[in-house]
Structure formats: structure tokens, C-alpha cells
Design a protein around this motif. Structure first.
Motif, PDB file in Angstrom:
ATOM      1  N   ASN A 424       0.835  -1.187   0.000  1.00 42.71           N
ATOM      2  CA  ASN A 424       0.000   0.000   0.000  1.00 42.71           C
ATOM      3  C   ASN A 424       0.878   1.248   0.000  1.00 42.71           C
ATOM      4  OD1 ASN A 424      -1.638   2.181   0.772  1.00 42.71           O
ATOM      5  ND2 ASN A 424      -3.117   0.784   1.698  1.00 42.71           N
ATOM      6  N   SER A 425       0.644   2.133  -0.954  1.00 42.07           N
ATOM      7  CA  SER A 425       1.491   3.316  -1.065  1.00 42.07           C
ATOM      8  C   SER A 425       1.328   4.262   0.121  1.00 42.07           C
ATOM      9  CB  SER A 425       1.163   4.072  -2.360  1.00 42.07           C
ATOM     10  OG  SER A 425      -0.206   4.452  -2.370  1.00 42.07           O
ATOM     11  N   GLY A 426       0.274   4.063   0.930  1.00 41.21           N
ATOM     12  CA  GLY A 426       0.055   4.932   2.065  1.00 41.21           C
ATOM     13  C   GLY A 426       0.727   4.476   3.342  1.00 41.21           C
ATOM     14  N   LEU A 427       1.582   3.485   3.264  1.00 37.35           N
ATOM     15  CA  LEU A 427       2.236   2.974   4.465  1.00 37.35           C
ATOM     16  C   LEU A 427       3.210   3.997   5.064  1.00 37.35           C
ATOM     17  CD1 LEU A 427       3.153  -0.708   3.524  1.00 37.35           C
ATOM     18  CD2 LEU A 427       1.169   0.113   4.766  1.00 37.35           C
ATOM     19  N   ALA A 432       6.263   0.099   6.287  1.00 35.59           N
ATOM     20  CA  ALA A 432       7.013  -0.350   5.111  1.00 35.59           C
ATOM     21  C   ALA A 432       8.172  -1.248   5.516  1.00 35.59           C
ATOM     22  CB  ALA A 432       7.522   0.857   4.323  1.00 35.59           C
ATOM     23  N   TYR A 433       8.812  -0.899   6.605  1.00 37.46           N
ATOM     24  CA  TYR A 433       9.924  -1.710   7.087  1.00 37.46           C
ATOM     25  C   TYR A 433       9.448  -3.099   7.485  1.00 37.46           C
ATOM     26  CZ  TYR A 433      13.486  -3.563  10.206  1.00 37.46           C
ATOM     27  OH  TYR A 433      14.404  -4.386  10.812  1.00 37.46           O
ATOM     28  N   GLN A 434       8.320  -3.197   8.188  1.00 38.81           N
ATOM     29  CA  GLN A 434       7.784  -4.498   8.584  1.00 38.81           C
ATOM     30  C   GLN A 434       7.406  -5.327   7.360  1.00 38.81           C
ATOM     31  OE1 GLN A 434       7.794  -5.881  11.577  1.00 38.81           O
ATOM     32  NE2 GLN A 434       8.829  -4.018  12.347  1.00 38.81           N
ATOM     33  N   ASP A 497      18.253   2.286   9.823  1.00 38.88           N
ATOM     34  CA  ASP A 497      18.356   3.698  10.178  1.00 38.88           C
ATOM     35  C   ASP A 497      17.482   4.494   9.211  1.00 38.88           C
ATOM     36  OD1 ASP A 497      19.736   3.685   7.774  1.00 38.88           O
ATOM     37  OD2 ASP A 497      21.704   3.723   8.746  1.00 38.88           O
ATOM     38  N   ASP A 498      17.467   5.803   9.363  1.00 36.80           N
ATOM     39  CA  ASP A 498      16.616   6.643   8.524  1.00 36.80           C
ATOM     40  C   ASP A 498      16.965   6.518   7.043  1.00 36.80           C
ATOM     41  OD1 ASP A 498      15.152   7.564  10.641  1.00 36.80           O
ATOM     42  OD2 ASP A 498      16.333   9.395  10.937  1.00 36.80           O
ATOM     43  N   ALA A 499      18.255   6.391   6.747  1.00 39.26           N
ATOM     44  CA  ALA A 499      18.669   6.265   5.346  1.00 39.26           C
ATOM     45  C   ALA A 499      18.104   4.994   4.723  1.00 39.26           C
ATOM     46  CB  ALA A 499      20.189   6.274   5.249  1.00 39.26           C
ATOM     47  N   ALA A 500      18.143   3.889   5.476  1.00 40.71           N
ATOM     48  CA  ALA A 500      17.599   2.625   4.968  1.00 40.71           C
ATOM     49  C   ALA A 500      16.087   2.719   4.787  1.00 40.71           C
ATOM     50  CB  ALA A 500      17.951   1.491   5.918  1.00 40.71           C
ATOM     51  N   LEU A 501      15.401   3.339   5.756  1.00 36.87           N
ATOM     52  CA  LEU A 501      13.943   3.481   5.659  1.00 36.87           C
ATOM     53  C   LEU A 501      13.556   4.339   4.449  1.00 36.87           C
ATOM     54  CD1 LEU A 501      12.963   3.985   9.416  1.00 36.87           C
ATOM     55  CD2 LEU A 501      12.621   1.948   8.011  1.00 36.87           C
ATOM     56  N   ASP A 502      14.289   5.421   4.244  1.00 39.96           N
ATOM     57  CA  ASP A 502      14.006   6.264   3.085  1.00 39.96           C
ATOM     58  C   ASP A 502      14.234   5.496   1.786  1.00 39.96           C
ATOM     59  OD1 ASP A 502      13.359   8.403   4.684  1.00 39.96           O
ATOM     60  OD2 ASP A 502      15.361   9.316   4.594  1.00 39.96           O
ATOM     61  N   CYS A 503      15.268   4.684   1.754  1.00 37.04           N
ATOM     62  CA  CYS A 503      15.582   3.902   0.562  1.00 37.04           C
ATOM     63  C   CYS A 503      14.493   2.872   0.291  1.00 37.04           C
ATOM     64  CB  CYS A 503      16.927   3.220   0.722  1.00 37.04           C
ATOM     65  SG  CYS A 503      17.553   2.457  -0.788  1.00 37.04           S
ATOM     66  N   GLU A 506      11.512   4.648  -1.206  1.00 30.83           N
ATOM     67  CA  GLU A 506      11.781   5.041  -2.585  1.00 30.83           C
ATOM     68  C   GLU A 506      11.716   3.854  -3.537  1.00 30.83           C
ATOM     69  OE1 GLU A 506      15.499   6.751  -5.286  1.00 30.83           O
ATOM     70  OE2 GLU A 506      15.641   6.716  -3.100  1.00 30.83           O
ATOM     71  N   LYS A 507      12.338   2.745  -3.138  1.00 33.11           N
ATOM     72  CA  LYS A 507      12.378   1.576  -3.999  1.00 33.11           C
ATOM     73  C   LYS A 507      10.999   0.952  -4.152  1.00 33.11           C
ATOM     74  CE  LYS A 507      16.895   1.291  -4.758  1.00 33.11           C
ATOM     75  NZ  LYS A 507      17.510   1.253  -6.105  1.00 33.11           N
ATOM     76  N   ARG A 508      10.195   1.016  -3.098  1.00 30.68           N
ATOM     77  CA  ARG A 508       8.846   0.425  -3.182  1.00 30.68           C
ATOM     78  C   ARG A 508       8.041   1.086  -4.285  1.00 30.68           C
ATOM     79  NH1 ARG A 508       5.707   1.723   0.087  1.00 30.68           N
ATOM     80  NH2 ARG A 508       4.223   0.029   0.193  1.00 30.68           N
ATOM     81  N   LYS A 509       8.168   2.406  -4.412  1.00 28.34           N
ATOM     82  CA  LYS A 509       7.401   3.125  -5.429  1.00 28.34           C
ATOM     83  C   LYS A 509       7.795   2.687  -6.829  1.00 28.34           C
ATOM     84  CE  LYS A 509       6.924   7.244  -2.531  1.00 28.34           C
ATOM     85  NZ  LYS A 509       7.288   8.688  -2.371  1.00 28.34           N
TER      86      LYS A 509
END
Length: 586
Positions: A424-427, A432-434, A497-503, A506-509
Motif C-alpha cells: 500500500n502506497s500509504g504505508l 514499510a519496514y515491517q 536507520d533513517d537512510a535505509a527506511l528512506d531507501c 523510494e524503492k517500493r514506489k
């Protein structure tokens, strides 16, 4: 009040042309006469063909035609005012005027016959005039400097040493980095180029054929003009010009390549020197995929606008018939292409239509715009396709929306793993991490449960290939530790970390439309998320694997999506004749 112009029936192999009368003043009313020209003669009367966008279909702009009133659209009226000469008449072919556009049976019959000859009409025209609407002062300056691109390109290709001498001299007067444009007018001229590239002419499906067969094409904007080749070379040579059309998407760049490939083709056959190896088939499929994103007033024109193009390619299509249901038109054209090329590649171009569309799943829905499949899912491992040489390609079970083909079943989907980058794009980032972690664990469990692979390939190679699309440039991303963890079986979970979560977000999209599947026969692969458990993966003649959905009737299936199935690609599965079975696609 003058009487309304009426069309007389055309003799066979004939067209109408208009003789546009000259006028000293721009405000003088338009006057013309219409006469018949035979295309069957050795020497055809000289005329120019107009390529333009109809625009608003209402015909309320009058012009005098042989003493009668002929109503034309606003765009046509505007073009004629600008193309009209001051002292000499001009002979033009304009589809909206020269073809009876009525809705009665006689008009439809004429339109069917004329569409078959459109390619020849443009081929035999002295020039093709591409009308892009009124211009301004910057248009004249822009068109004056565009041809310099062609000069520099030829120097670069033919005389590289001479280029090193001439380039600095030219650069003293032109700004090479920004498109050979005058420095002080750079912004204004780039805006002019952007306005030109946004013209709806570039979105119309008919324009491919109109430019393809023109012996000489000229772009006209207001009172300014530039030859087509110079315009094309300028666009292709300088990225700065292409950036100005970015809002129109990648479709324009692809269309330029289509034009360049078709330019100057004869009606008999496109010279084989234009293509190498399988390039012609790839070009044809690319063209067929492209037209879904191009516009046509009448749905039938998605196909009929390319009638002469495919005739030149040696592909025999059914004759145009605007009285036929468009679903039938699409079905007949798809079948004609399959038989002509002995390939099923056309059925994988566009995601299969929903059942409510009325189209069989093996027929491309050219009325739905969107991103094309382009067989990308089959290019994960960068292989060169070697399709199955199954004979016969088609069975006798063809017709009424059915396509009988021969092939072999690889297996049935028994498990579907949502890839780490889907959902879901609204996660939120935590959600998203889970999701990402769950998918990674599912993947680890899957790989650990497999002891041997059906094709005999090393499991580590299999998993790297399947995970590759979901971790592009992984070596430079924050997901590198996760990729190594998923593929090397380390027990220590990477820190987040925040960098991994942001990545991850981004990749999910970018990669959120695919799943990894497991077959009951032990094969694994990846495909669009529209596939379901119980769907089958099969290899059909001339294709790599497809996901098929069983229907209520035996041996009948709907096409779901292309699939990458490791170990069943690139002709790896070479079934014996007794292993083949019939698949009836509906």
C-alpha cells in the motif's frame, strides 16, 4: 446564399485535390476549386499534402468551393489562410476536405477505400506540409538556426578531424551547449521549441504514416518553416532541446525514432538494409505498442492510420472497414500479424484488457493508454531470446475470439511472495519496514526449503537473478546490507536507520508491481502482481513464459501477464512433440 458543396463519387484509384486561389490580402475570403486526380497514372499531377490536427470537429468556417459553400474546421481554415499564396494558386490534398466525411453508407464506403491509399497519397505528394499552428517572432529565429545541427552532425560523423577545427569557430557565434541558439535569446527560443513539441500534432496516430511516406516534409508554423530532417536532427542531437519537451514524456523521443526509421519508405517494401537480424520485428512490435498512447478521433484509426505502414512491411491486414465493430478490427489485425510473422509477440505488448472491455485477452487493447509492458519482465537476466520452434504455431481452433496455440505447461503457482518493495502506497516508514522484513524472511524461508532446482542451476545464482530488479544499484544504496543478508543467509539482521527506511520507501514506489512466485514443479520466477495462486505458467510457441488463468471450459485460458521463470527462459525448455498440448486463449 450559396448552395452547400456536395461530393460526387470518386473513380477507382483516384483522389480529390483542391486548388487554393491566391489572395493579396489576409482578410480576403478563402476560395478554391476541387478536381479529381488519378493515382494510377505514370505521372501524377503535382500537389502538396497537408498533415495537421483537426482540432474542434465542428465545421462552421466557410470557404467558397466552385461557387458553393464548403464548411471546414477552425484549424483547417487557419492553415489555409497561412498557406495561401499572394499571386499563384496552390494545389493541396487535405483529408478533411478531399475525403467525404459524411456518415452515410456512400461516405463510409469512400472512406474505407481512401484509407487504403493514404500512404500512396503522401508518397506521391511533391511535399508534405506539417502545419503546427500560428507562430511568433521567436519561431522564425528558431527555424533559422535549427539546420546548423545537421551540419555539425554530418561533420562529426564524416569528418571528425575537421569537426575539431570548425566547432570552436561555430561556437563563437552560437551557444552549442544550449542548442546552437543565439545566447541573448536562448530562453525565449527554448520556450518556442517547448511550445512546438507540445503541439497536439505529436500526439496523433495518423502523423506517423503521413511523415513516413513523405518524400520531402516541411514543418510550417505561421509564416515560418523548416525542413523535417533539420528539425529531427536538431531534436535528436541536443539533449537540451529534448529536455524542453520532458512534460510530454518519453513518447516523443520514441516517436522520432519511428519517423527516422520509416522516412522515405516505398509502398512496396521497407528496404531490408534498414534493419539487422531481429530488429525489424522489434521495431514493428515497438510501433504497435506505441500507438496505445497516441490519439485518434475514431477508435478504428488506431489501426487504420498505419495500414500503409504495415503494407510496406509486407504484413497483409484486413481491408479498412469503419462499419465493423472495433473489437473485431483489433482481433483481426492481431491474428493477421501473428500469421504474417509466425510469432505471438504481439499478444504481450499491452497488459491484457479486463473482461468487461469485450476484447479477448490475447488481443492488445490499443484504446487503453499507459505504460507498455515492452517485454521488460523478460529482460531481467539480459538474455537474447531464442523462442521455441514449436510447429504448428496455431491450431485449427481459431476464431470467434479464440486463439488455439501449442505449448507446454511449466507449472501452477502454489505460492506468491510479495516482494520487499510492494504494498500500500500509504504505508508509514515503520509499516514499510515491517513489510520489507516479512518479505525478506519469506524469501529466506523459500530458498532454504529448496534443495535442488529443476534446471540444475545453483540456487545462489537463481536468487540473485530474481532479486536483481528489486535492488537496482544496490551497491550504492542503503539496502546493500539487506541484499547481502537475504542472499547469503547470515543470521545477524542488519540494523535499520533513517537512510535505509528512506531507501525502502523510494524503492517500493519504483518496484511495487511485481511478486515472486513458486510453482508446484519447483520453478520460481517473478511477474506482475496480477497473477494469482492456481494460475499456470506455460511456454507457448515463439514466446517465453506467460501466466495463464484457467477458465471453466477445458483447455481454455486467459492471458494474465508475461513472466520471468528461471530455468524456462530463452528456449531452455525444449519439449518433445509428445509433450506439447493445445492452449486455447480466450
Amino acid at each position: 446564399m450559396a448552395s452547400t458543396f456536395s461530393y460526387e463519387p470518386l473513380p477507382a484509384r483516384s483522389i480529390r485535390v483542391i486548388k487554393l486561389s491566391p489572395a493579396l490580402h489576409a482578410e480576403d475570403p478563402l476560395e478554391c476549386s476541387i478536381r479529381t486526380v488519378s493515382l494510377g497514372r505514370t505521372k501524377v499531377e503535382s500537389y502538396e499534402a497537408l498533415s495537421y490536427v483537426w482540432g474542434e470537429p465542428t465545421r462552421q468556417w466557410p470557404m467558397d468551393c466552385d461557387g458553393t459553400q464548403l464548411l471546414v474546421t477552425k484549424n483547417c481554415h487557419e492553415a489555409l489562410l497561412n498557406l495561401r499564396r499572394r499571386f499563384a494558386p496552390r494545389v493541396l490534398w487535405i483529408d478533411a476536405i478531399c475525403i467525404n466525411q459524411g456518415d452515410d453508407a456512400e461516405a463510409t464506403k469512400e472512406r474505407n477505400a481512401q484509407v487504403k491509399m493514404i500512404g500512396e497519397v503522401y508518397l506521391k505528394a511533391r511535399r508534405v506540409l506539417i502545419w503546427l499552428g500560428p507562430g511568433d517572432a521567436s519561431t522564425s529565429i528558431l527555424f533559422r538556426y535549427l539546420p546548423i545541427f545537421g551540419i555539425l552532425e554530418r561533420i562529426s560523423d564524416d569528418h571528425p578531424r575537421l569537426e575539431s577545427v570548425l566547432y570552436p569557430l561555430v561556437a563563437q557565434h552560437f551557444d552549442i551547449n544550449y542548442g546552437v541558439l543565439v545566447k541573448h535569446k536562448r530562453t525565449q527560443l527554448l520556450e518556442s521549441m517547448a511550445a512546438i513539441l507540445k503541439n497536439p500534432w505529436f500526439e496523433r496516430v495518423w502523423t506517423i504514416q503521413e511523415v513516413a511516406f513523405g518524400r520531402k516534409c516541411v514543418i510550417v508554423r505561421g509564416q515560418s518553416n523548416v525542413d523535417w530532417d533539420s528539425f529531427c536532427r536538431a531534436y535528436m542531437a541536443q539533449p537540451k532541446l529534448r529536455e524542453s519537451s520532458r512534460s510530454a514524456g518519453d513518447i516523443i523521443l520514441h516517436r522520432w525514432r519511428l519517423y527516422q526509421s520509416l522516412r522515405g519508405s516505398s509502398l512496396e517494401v521497407i528496404p531490408p538494409t534498414r534493419f539487422k537480424g531481429a530488429e525489424q520485428v522489434e521495431f514493428e512490435l515497438g510501433l504497435l505498442a506505441e500507438i496505445r498512447n497516441m490519439k485518434a478521433t475514431i477508435p478504428h484509426d488506431k489501426i487504420y492510420s498505419l495500414y500503409s505502414v504495415f503494407q510496406a512491411m509486407g504484413i497483409s491486414l484486413p481491408e479498412p472497414d469503419y462499419g465493423k465493430d472495433v473489437v473485431k478490427v483489433f482481433e483481426e489485425v492481431t491474428l493477421a500479424y501473428i500469421r504474417s510473422r509466425q510469432s505471438l509477440g504481439i499478444i504481450t505488448l499491452i497488459p491484457p484488457a479486463e473482461g468487461s472491455s469485450g476484447l479477448p485477452s490475447w488481443v492488445p487493447n490499443w484504446l487503453s493508454s499507459g505504460r507498455n509492458n515492452s517485454l521488460l519482465i523478460w529482460k531481467i537476466a539480459d538474455f537474447n531470446a531464442k523462442h521455441l520452434p514449436i510447429t504448428p504455431l496455431l491450431t485449427g481452433n481459431v476464431g470467434d475470439g479464440k486463439l488455439g496455440v501449442m505449448g507446454k505447461r511449466i507449472g501452477t503457482i502454489s505460492k506468491r511472495i510479495c516482494c520487499p518493495l510492494i504494498g500500500n502506497s500509504g504505508l508509514t516508514k515503520d509499516e514499510a519496514y515491517q513489510e520489507f522484513l516479512t518479505a525478506c524472511l519469506d524469501w529466506r524461508d523459500l530458498i532454504d526449503s529448496i534443495t535442488t532446482y529443476p534446471s540444475g542451476k545453483d540456487l545462489r545464482d537463481v536468487e540473485r537473478i530474481l532479486l536483481r530488479p528489486y535492488h537496482m544499484n544496490v551497491a550504492k544504496s542503503a539496502l546493500r546490507p539487506w541484499f547481502r543478508w537475504a542472499t547469503h543467509g547470515n543470521d545477524i539482521l542488519p540494523s535499520v536507520d533513517d537512510a535505509a527506511l528512506d531507501c525502502i520507501m523510494e524503492k517500493r514506489k519504483a518496484r511495487g508491481n511485481f511478486v515472486i512466485f513458486v510453482l508446484d514443479t519447483g520453478y520460481v520466477g517473478t511477474a506482475h502482481h496480477s497473477c494469482q495462486v492456481t494460475d499456470q505458467v506455460s511456454v507457448l510457441a515463439s514466446l517465453n513464459p506467460l501466466i495463464l488463468r484457467p477458465q471453466s471450459r477445458p483447455r481454455e485460458f486467459r492471458v494474465v501477464t508475461p513472466a520471468y521463470c528461471e530455468g524456462a527462459m530463452d528456449g531452455s525448455v525444449n519439449p518433445r512433440p509428445e509433450e506439447l498440448e493445445e492452449f486455447v486463449l480466450v
